[in-house]
Design a protein around this motif. Structure first.
Motif, PDB file in Angstrom:
ATOM      1  N   GLY A 130     -28.355 -54.074 -65.015  1.00  9.63           N
ATOM      2  CA  GLY A 130     -27.895 -55.385 -64.552  1.00  9.63           C
ATOM      3  C   GLY A 130     -26.393 -55.482 -64.367  1.00  9.63           C
ATOM      4  O   GLY A 130     -25.741 -54.543 -63.928  1.00  9.63           O
ATOM      5  N   GLN A 131     -25.840 -56.635 -64.740  1.00  2.00           N
ATOM      6  CA  GLN A 131     -24.407 -56.906 -64.549  1.00  2.00           C
ATOM      7  C   GLN A 131     -23.548 -55.921 -65.316  1.00  2.00           C
ATOM      8  O   GLN A 131     -22.489 -55.520 -64.857  1.00  2.00           O
ATOM      9  CB  GLN A 131     -24.073 -58.341 -64.988  1.00  2.00           C
ATOM     10  N   SER A 132     -24.017 -55.523 -66.500  1.00  2.00           N
ATOM     11  CA  SER A 132     -23.266 -54.567 -67.311  1.00  2.00           C
ATOM     12  C   SER A 132     -23.152 -53.219 -66.592  1.00  2.00           C
ATOM     13  O   SER A 132     -22.091 -52.593 -66.585  1.00  2.00           O
ATOM     14  CB  SER A 132     -23.961 -54.391 -68.661  1.00  2.00           C
ATOM     15  N   PHE A 133     -24.248 -52.795 -65.961  1.00  2.00           N
ATOM     16  CA  PHE A 133     -24.234 -51.542 -65.193  1.00  2.00           C
ATOM     17  C   PHE A 133     -23.209 -51.631 -64.064  1.00  2.00           C
ATOM     18  O   PHE A 133     -22.406 -50.725 -63.852  1.00  2.00           O
ATOM     19  CB  PHE A 133     -25.629 -51.244 -64.612  1.00  2.00           C
ATOM     20  N   ILE A 134     -23.249 -52.740 -63.335  1.00  2.00           N
ATOM     21  CA  ILE A 134     -22.338 -52.935 -62.198  1.00  2.00           C
ATOM     22  C   ILE A 134     -20.890 -52.883 -62.664  1.00  2.00           C
ATOM     23  O   ILE A 134     -20.045 -52.243 -62.029  1.00  2.00           O
ATOM     24  CB  ILE A 134     -22.654 -54.268 -61.468  1.00  2.00           C
ATOM     25  N   TRP A 135     -20.596 -53.517 -63.796  1.00  2.00           N
ATOM     26  CA  TRP A 135     -19.231 -53.541 -64.312  1.00  2.00           C
ATOM     27  C   TRP A 135     -18.762 -52.135 -64.688  1.00  2.00           C
ATOM     28  O   TRP A 135     -17.681 -51.699 -64.309  1.00  2.00           O
ATOM     29  CB  TRP A 135     -19.148 -54.487 -65.519  1.00  2.00           C
ATOM     30  N   HIS A 136     -19.600 -51.405 -65.455  1.00  2.00           N
ATOM     31  CA  HIS A 136     -19.239 -50.034 -65.858  1.00  2.00           C
ATOM     32  C   HIS A 136     -19.080 -49.120 -64.635  1.00  2.00           C
ATOM     33  O   HIS A 136     -18.146 -48.322 -64.566  1.00  2.00           O
ATOM     34  CB  HIS A 136     -20.291 -49.456 -66.807  1.00  2.00           C
ATOM     35  N   MET A 137     -20.021 -49.226 -63.694  1.00  2.00           N
ATOM     36  CA  MET A 137     -19.947 -48.382 -62.490  1.00  2.00           C
ATOM     37  C   MET A 137     -18.708 -48.700 -61.667  1.00  2.00           C
ATOM     38  O   MET A 137     -18.081 -47.802 -61.106  1.00  2.00           O
ATOM     39  CB  MET A 137     -21.199 -48.554 -61.616  1.00  2.00           C
ATOM     40  N   SER A 138     -18.349 -49.967 -61.621  1.00  2.00           N
ATOM     41  CA  SER A 138     -17.155 -50.380 -60.885  1.00  2.00           C
ATOM     42  C   SER A 138     -15.909 -49.718 -61.491  1.00  2.00           C
ATOM     43  O   SER A 138     -15.025 -49.255 -60.760  1.00  2.00           O
ATOM     44  CB  SER A 138     -17.026 -51.904 -60.930  1.00  2.00           C
ATOM     45  N   ASN A 139     -15.861 -49.645 -62.824  1.00  2.00           N
ATOM     46  CA  ASN A 139     -14.749 -48.961 -63.488  1.00  2.00           C
ATOM     47  C   ASN A 139     -14.692 -47.492 -63.067  1.00  2.00           C
ATOM     48  O   ASN A 139     -13.635 -46.971 -62.705  1.00  2.00           O
ATOM     49  CB  ASN A 139     -14.904 -49.026 -65.016  1.00  2.00           C
ATOM     50  N   VAL A 140     -15.855 -46.827 -63.147  1.00  2.00           N
ATOM     51  CA  VAL A 140     -15.910 -45.402 -62.795  1.00  2.00           C
ATOM     52  C   VAL A 140     -15.476 -45.195 -61.345  1.00  2.00           C
ATOM     53  O   VAL A 140     -14.636 -44.328 -61.047  1.00  2.00           O
ATOM     54  CB  VAL A 140     -17.335 -44.825 -63.032  1.00  2.00           C
ATOM     55  N   GLN A 141     -16.018 -45.992 -60.434  1.00  2.00           N
ATOM     56  CA  GLN A 141     -15.686 -45.854 -59.014  1.00  2.00           C
ATOM     57  C   GLN A 141     -14.193 -46.086 -58.763  1.00  2.00           C
ATOM     58  O   GLN A 141     -13.568 -45.351 -57.999  1.00  2.00           O
ATOM     59  CB  GLN A 141     -16.527 -46.825 -58.176  1.00  2.00           C
ATOM     60  N   THR A 142     -13.629 -47.083 -59.427  1.00  2.00           N
ATOM     61  CA  THR A 142     -12.202 -47.392 -59.265  1.00  2.00           C
ATOM     62  C   THR A 142     -11.343 -46.238 -59.753  1.00  2.00           C
ATOM     63  O   THR A 142     -10.393 -45.817 -59.083  1.00  2.00           O
ATOM     64  CB  THR A 142     -11.840 -48.690 -60.023  1.00  2.00           C
ATOM     65  N   ALA A 185     -17.186 -35.742 -55.957  1.00  2.00           N
ATOM     66  CA  ALA A 185     -17.589 -36.464 -57.177  1.00  2.00           C
ATOM     67  C   ALA A 185     -17.708 -37.958 -56.890  1.00  2.00           C
ATOM     68  O   ALA A 185     -18.666 -38.609 -57.326  1.00  2.00           O
ATOM     69  CB  ALA A 185     -16.582 -36.216 -58.302  1.00  2.00           C
ATOM     70  N   LEU A 186     -16.760 -38.500 -56.126  1.00  2.00           N
ATOM     71  CA  LEU A 186     -16.805 -39.924 -55.786  1.00  2.00           C
ATOM     72  C   LEU A 186     -18.058 -40.243 -54.979  1.00  2.00           C
ATOM     73  O   LEU A 186     -18.737 -41.244 -55.235  1.00  2.00           O
ATOM     74  CB  LEU A 186     -15.539 -40.335 -55.024  1.00  2.00           C
ATOM     75  N   ALA A 187     -18.399 -39.384 -54.026  1.00  2.00           N
ATOM     76  CA  ALA A 187     -19.610 -39.596 -53.219  1.00  2.00           C
ATOM     77  C   ALA A 187     -20.861 -39.578 -54.106  1.00  2.00           C
ATOM     78  O   ALA A 187     -21.771 -40.388 -53.923  1.00  2.00           O
ATOM     79  CB  ALA A 187     -19.717 -38.531 -52.130  1.00  2.00           C
ATOM     80  N   LEU A 188     -20.895 -38.679 -55.080  1.00  2.00           N
ATOM     81  CA  LEU A 188     -22.063 -38.575 -55.971  1.00  2.00           C
ATOM     82  C   LEU A 188     -22.120 -39.737 -56.962  1.00  2.00           C
ATOM     83  O   LEU A 188     -23.204 -40.205 -57.310  1.00  2.00           O
ATOM     84  CB  LEU A 188     -22.054 -37.227 -56.689  1.00  2.00           C
ATOM     85  N   VAL A 189     -20.957 -40.224 -57.398  1.00  2.00           N
ATOM     86  CA  VAL A 189     -20.901 -41.421 -58.246  1.00  2.00           C
ATOM     87  C   VAL A 189     -21.424 -42.616 -57.453  1.00  2.00           C
ATOM     88  O   VAL A 189     -22.236 -43.402 -57.947  1.00  2.00           O
ATOM     89  CB  VAL A 189     -19.459 -41.666 -58.746  1.00  2.00           C
ATOM     90  N   ASN A 190     -20.975 -42.742 -56.203  1.00  2.00           N
ATOM     91  CA  ASN A 190     -21.432 -43.852 -55.348  1.00  2.00           C
ATOM     92  C   ASN A 190     -22.939 -43.764 -55.088  1.00  2.00           C
ATOM     93  O   ASN A 190     -23.630 -44.781 -55.053  1.00  2.00           O
ATOM     94  CB  ASN A 190     -20.669 -43.863 -54.025  1.00  2.00           C
ATOM     95  N   ARG A 191     -23.429 -42.545 -54.940  1.00  2.00           N
ATOM     96  CA  ARG A 191     -24.869 -42.337 -54.706  1.00  2.00           C
ATOM     97  C   ARG A 191     -25.673 -42.764 -55.936  1.00  2.00           C
ATOM     98  O   ARG A 191     -26.703 -43.423 -55.834  1.00  2.00           O
ATOM     99  CB  ARG A 191     -25.106 -40.857 -54.390  1.00  2.00           C
ATOM    100  N   PHE A 192     -25.178 -42.389 -57.105  1.00  2.00           N
ATOM    101  CA  PHE A 192     -25.836 -42.799 -58.357  1.00  2.00           C
ATOM    102  C   PHE A 192     -25.816 -44.323 -58.501  1.00  2.00           C
ATOM    103  O   PHE A 192     -26.840 -44.946 -58.836  1.00  2.00           O
ATOM    104  CB  PHE A 192     -25.136 -42.146 -59.550  1.00  2.00           C
ATOM    105  N   ALA A 193     -24.685 -44.928 -58.180  1.00  2.00           N
ATOM    106  CA  ALA A 193     -24.559 -46.396 -58.277  1.00  2.00           C
ATOM    107  C   ALA A 193     -25.548 -47.087 -57.334  1.00  2.00           C
ATOM    108  O   ALA A 193     -26.198 -48.052 -57.722  1.00  2.00           O
ATOM    109  CB  ALA A 193     -23.129 -46.819 -57.952  1.00  2.00           C
ATOM    110  N   ALA A 194     -25.661 -46.575 -56.120  1.00  2.00           N
ATOM    111  CA  ALA A 194     -26.559 -47.184 -55.119  1.00  2.00           C
ATOM    112  C   ALA A 194     -28.017 -47.082 -55.550  1.00  2.00           C
ATOM    113  O   ALA A 194     -28.807 -47.993 -55.317  1.00  2.00           O
ATOM    114  CB  ALA A 194     -26.357 -46.519 -53.770  1.00  2.00           C
ATOM    115  N   LYS A 195     -28.387 -45.966 -56.199  1.00  2.00           N
ATOM    116  CA  LYS A 195     -29.786 -45.769 -56.619  1.00  2.00           C
ATOM    117  C   LYS A 195     -30.161 -46.664 -57.798  1.00  2.00           C
ATOM    118  O   LYS A 195     -31.321 -46.912 -58.045  1.00  2.00           O
ATOM    119  CB  LYS A 195     -30.021 -44.306 -57.005  1.00  2.00           C
ATOM    120  N   HIS A 196     -29.166 -47.127 -58.551  1.00  2.00           N
ATOM    121  CA  HIS A 196     -29.443 -47.905 -59.754  1.00  2.00           C
ATOM    122  C   HIS A 196     -28.904 -49.334 -59.657  1.00  2.00           C
ATOM    123  O   HIS A 196     -28.774 -50.003 -60.656  1.00  2.00           O
ATOM    124  CB  HIS A 196     -28.871 -47.198 -60.993  1.00  2.00           C
ATOM    125  N   HIS A 197     -28.572 -49.745 -58.466  1.00  2.00           N
ATOM    126  CA  HIS A 197     -27.989 -51.076 -58.261  1.00  2.00           C
ATOM    127  C   HIS A 197     -29.061 -52.141 -58.349  1.00  2.00           C
ATOM    128  O   HIS A 197     -30.133 -51.995 -57.851  1.00  2.00           O
ATOM    129  CB  HIS A 197     -27.297 -51.098 -56.891  1.00  2.00           C
TER     130      HIS A 197
END
Length: 197
Positions: A130-142, A185-197
């Motif tokens: 949920g929102q917690s995932f989005i927040w953590h992933m946003s940190n990683v992506q940034t 790595a950024l592309a793979l992080v984004n791919r992981f984020a998209a699959k679990h969004h």
């Protein structure tokens, strides 16, 4: 007869499930997964070459794939930082060239810090949703995006002519290599984020 058929079907079901599970865990399955995932990156051959050695850890997990890619990026960033740092002591580097090398050391140090934070953050996420995932992933992506910017800024500092072209070319070559694995790595992080969004 009906009981025999039912037993046979049950046996077939167990065999199919076992083989499907084994295929999921097999190195070949992981290799195919890595190859397919790397297809989403800017440098797919480099991605596959650098991550296929981690196939037993990655299996078919997008999160483990992103984690391994970040680890590769961090290791290469650390190595490049040490190399660039040594270049500040090369005789004959002065003026604008020395400043570019010094700035690059700072940029690469920032990159190492951001990649380290990204790995730690991704590693702590576990089953976050949920929102917690989005927040953590946003940190990683940034942080990964900022690390890539740091690496590119280092390379940009060596544009134009100077007195030590060989040193500049050696540094650029190393840092460009780091930027490529960080881009992946950024592309793979984004791919992981998209699959679990």
């Amino acid at each position: 007869m009906a009981r025999l058929c039912l037993s046979f079907l049950l046996l077939l079901s167990i065999i199919y499930t076992s083989s499907a599970t084994a295929a999921k865990r097999s190195p070949a399955g992981a290799t195919d997964f890595i190859k397919a995932s790397c297809g989403a990156t800017r440098y797919p051959n480099l991605c596959f070459e650098s991550l296929s050695v981690y196939r037993s850890t990655i299996q078919r997990s997008p999160r483990q794939m992103a984690q391994a890619a970040l680890s590769v990026s961090l290791a290469r960033a650390r190595s490049a930082t040490n190399y660039v740092s040594m270049m500040t002591r090369v005789e004959g580097i002065k003026g604008r060239d020395f400043q570019a090398v010094k700035d690059c050391v700072d940029n690469m140090g920032d990159s190492v810090d951001r990649l380290s934070r990204s790995i730690k953050e991704l590693g702590q996420m576990g089953q976050v949703r949920g929102q917690s995932f989005i927040w953590h992933m946003s940190n990683v992506q940034t942080w990964v995006s900022a690390a890539l910017t740091d690496e590119n800024t280092c390379v940009d500092g060596f544009m134009g002519h100077g007195s030590n072209e060989n040193v500049k070319a050696a540094i650029k070559s190393r840092v460009v290599g780091v930027a490529q694995v960080t881009s992946n790595a950024l592309a793979l992080v984004n791919r992981f984020a998209a699959k679990h969004h």
